[in-house]
Design a protein around this motif. Structure first.
Motif, mmCIF file in Angstrom:
data_model
loop_
_atom_site.group_PDB
_atom_site.id
_atom_site.type_symbol
_atom_site.label_atom_id
_atom_site.label_comp_id
_atom_site.label_asym_id
_atom_site.label_seq_id
_atom_site.Cartn_x
_atom_site.Cartn_y
_atom_site.Cartn_z
ATOM 1 N N TYR A 1 -11.467 13.196 -3.345
ATOM 2 C CA TYR A 1 -12.349 12.599 -4.644
ATOM 3 C C TYR A 1 -11.525 12.380 -5.309
ATOM 4 C CZ TYR A 1 -15.134 11.026 -8.592
ATOM 5 O OH TYR A 1 -15.914 10.180 -9.555
ATOM 6 N N ASN B 1 -8.268 10.374 -5.543
ATOM 7 C CA ASN B 1 -8.029 9.272 -5.337
ATOM 8 C C ASN B 1 -8.178 8.391 -6.593
ATOM 9 O OD1 ASN B 1 -7.989 8.195 -2.791
ATOM 10 N ND2 ASN B 1 -9.284 9.632 -2.270
ATOM 11 N N ASN C 1 -13.983 5.346 -9.926
ATOM 12 C CA ASN C 1 -15.174 5.993 -9.115
ATOM 13 C C ASN C 1 -16.021 5.074 -8.202
ATOM 14 O OD1 ASN C 1 -15.169 8.074 -10.676
ATOM 15 N ND2 ASN C 1 -14.230 6.834 -12.180
ATOM 16 N N TYR D 1 -14.000 4.893 -4.673
ATOM 17 C CA TYR D 1 -14.370 5.881 -3.670
ATOM 18 C C TYR D 1 -15.241 5.481 -3.477
ATOM 19 C CZ TYR D 1 -14.194 10.238 -2.191
ATOM 20 O OH TYR D 1 -14.369 11.388 -1.681
ATOM 21 N N HIS D 2 -16.788 5.431 -3.794
ATOM 22 C CA HIS D 2 -18.028 5.743 -3.486
ATOM 23 C C HIS D 2 -18.259 4.729 -2.971
ATOM 24 C CE1 HIS D 2 -18.804 9.015 -5.784
ATOM 25 N NE2 HIS D 2 -18.708 8.783 -6.878
ATOM 26 N N THR E 1 -9.131 3.934 1.040
ATOM 27 C CA THR E 1 -8.872 4.291 -0.665
ATOM 28 C C THR E 1 -7.551 4.302 -1.147
ATOM 29 O OG1 THR E 1 -11.198 5.278 -0.334
ATOM 30 C CG2 THR E 1 -9.527 5.297 -2.422
#
Length: 175
Positions: free
Chosen positions: A7, A10, A63, A66-67, A149
């Protein structure tokens, strides 16, 4: 990217890509000429603009992507034709409009523009068409989930250069 902290890696990587895209756009595609300069080779970098682009990249795009990609893979796992087709359709109908809108509206907000939607209204459809062609087809068809990603970040660099350049077009025409 550090697999122990995907996380953080990225988000920081994506933010760097956004800042780099703006710097490339300014230096190669259309920075402002230096004061008193008659040569187009001599440009001044607008560091505030780069900081704004990096902020939008950090606060939203890094953000969200990534999610989003993790969730999309859970929702439609695998690389078969049906899964890939589903990912492309869902990505283009949901994520693409959101991320393009966040780019234009976020930058307008950070620039304190009176009409936050002006750039969005003028450039959304052109941006969306390029996004469909550039991003979706390659990402889900050719790249394994573990690398998506990072791959998306690389493609996003090219697409963000395009967005920064397209967004600056109106500003340069007014000068």
């Amino acid at each position: 990217m550090n697999p122990a902290h995907p996380y953080i890696s990225n988000v920081l990587g994506y933010t760097t890509l956004f800042a780099s895209a703006d710097l490339i756009q300014q230096s190669v595609l259309g920075g402002k000429p230096a004061a008193g300069s008659t040569s187009e080779d001599s440009t001044v970098i607008d560091w505030c603009q780069t900081a704004r682009v990096a902020t939008v990249g950090f606060c939203f795009h890094a953000n969200f992507n990534y999610h989003w990609l993790r969730g999309l893979e859970r929702m439609l796992p695998g690389g078969g034709v049906n899964a890939v087709t589903g990912k492309v359709v869902v990505d283009q109908l949901i994520a693409a409009p959101l991320t393009i809108s966040a780019f234009y509206i976020g930058l307008s907000f950070l620039e304190n523009k009176e009409d936050l939607f002006e750039d969005w209204r003028q450039k959304f459809w052109t941006s969306y068409k390029v996004h469909v062609i550039l991003m979706a087809r390659l990402n889900f068809a050719l790249v394994p989930p573990v690398a998506r990603t990072v791959f998306l970040g690389g493609i996003a660099l090219a697409f963000t250069i395009f967005l920064c350049h397209l967004r600056q077009q109106r500003d340069h025409k007014l000068e």
